[in-house]
Design a protein around this motif. Structure first.
Motif, PDB file in Angstrom:
ATOM      1  N   THR A 190       0.758  -1.121   0.053  1.00 29.71           N
ATOM      2  CA  THR A 190      -0.009   0.137   0.054  1.00 29.71           C
ATOM      3  C   THR A 190       0.813   1.245  -0.083  1.00 29.71           C
ATOM      4  OG1 THR A 190       0.144   0.313   2.337  1.00 29.71           O
ATOM      5  CG2 THR A 190      -1.645  -1.167   1.463  1.00 29.71           C
ATOM      6  N   TYR A 238       1.303   4.902 -10.942  1.00 30.47           N
ATOM      7  CA  TYR A 238       0.386   3.755 -10.928  1.00 30.47           C
ATOM      8  C   TYR A 238       0.787   2.740 -11.879  1.00 30.47           C
ATOM      9  CZ  TYR A 238      -3.649   5.662  -8.755  1.00 30.47           C
ATOM     10  OH  TYR A 238      -4.355   6.060  -7.643  1.00 30.47           O
ATOM     11  N   ARG A 248       2.939   0.707  -9.370  1.00 31.05           N
ATOM     12  CA  ARG A 248       1.927  -0.032  -8.479  1.00 31.05           C
ATOM     13  C   ARG A 248       1.756  -1.215  -9.444  1.00 31.05           C
ATOM     14  NH1 ARG A 248      -3.009   2.780  -5.898  1.00 31.05           N
ATOM     15  NH2 ARG A 248      -3.226   0.836  -4.860  1.00 31.05           N
TER      16      ARG A 248
END
Length: 237
Positions: free
Chosen positions: A19, A53, A56
């Motif tokens: 996270t 992103y 991620r």
């Protein structure tokens, strides 16, 4: 039997999905989460948000579904299972669940920020974090953005309506790995209970839902879910 499952970050954390909070001392630690997860941040720094992103996306691709994810997929042999998830990874799908609704979007879906058209072009891999990366352009002149629900955006109607239907019609609801404080998703167990549906919480920690639900299992998802239906069957007869 109709089973509704509401899943949160806890089940993915067992697979090693990081996270934002896990990166306190890392590459992105100095950046405000709002800057990287809001419509305003996208307008001001699209290349920075896109890079975040992509990173991620790469990290999620490196992990695998755990026993909890696989157990939920196996439940499909016992009845109609609807997975409602607050997670943006694809671990439920990779484990074999076929009826999954992402309330907060998905790292594996992309669309134009102007015309909204779905984008299925190639997404570059980013094995090492970079501060900026130019997002692809759409034919309309807009930029391709992640299919994530950012701060300042509403939940997508399709997944939300499906979630409400599943919660209101389920014979049993299992809430796994979520704190129960993020609304409107946190209202789904309340909706189920209002119709008399038993709600089982699976979480090693006490949450905002713990005092309300029918039963609590203080175990991780991977420990509890493989045998959960058999273990609770007697208590719900």
């Amino acid at each position: 039997m109709r089973i509704a499952v509401l899943s949160g970050a806890g089940i993915s954390a067992e697979s090693g999905v990081p996270t934002f909070r896990d990166d306190r001392n890392g590459f992105w630690a100095k950046y405000d989460p709002y800057e990287l997860s809001s419509t305003e941040g996208w307008r001001q720094h699209p290349a920075r948000v896109w890079a975040w992103y992509l990173w991620r996306h790469h990290l999620v691709m490196q992990v695998e579904p755990n026993a909890g994810h696989r157990a939920l997929a196996a439940w499909q042999d016992l009845g109609e299972v609807t997975v409602i998830t607050q997670n943006v990874d694809d671990l439920h799908e990779r484990a074999g669940s076929t009826n999954v609704h992402h309330l907060h979007g998905s790292l594996f879906e992309f669309r134009c920020d102007t015309c909204g058209q779905h984008y299925d072009g190639q997404i570059p891999d980013m094995p090492e974090p970079e501060l900026e990366a130019d997002p692809p352009s759409c034919g309309c002149g807009g930029l391709i953005r992640p299919g994530i629900v950012w701060f300042g955006e509403n939940l997508p109607d399709g997944p939300w309506n499906a979630a409400v239907e599943a919660a209101s019609q389920a014979d049993i609801m299992v809430v796994v790995g979520t704190s129960g404080i993020v609304y409107p998703a946190a209202g789904l167990p309340e909706l189920a209970m209002s119709t008399g549906t038993p709600v089982i919480e699976v979480n090693p920690e006490k949450t905002a839902l713990s005092a309300q639900v029918t039963a609590v299992v203080r175990e991780t998802a991977s420990a509890a879910l493989p045998t959960l239906l058999q273990r609770i069957a007697g208590t719900l007869d």
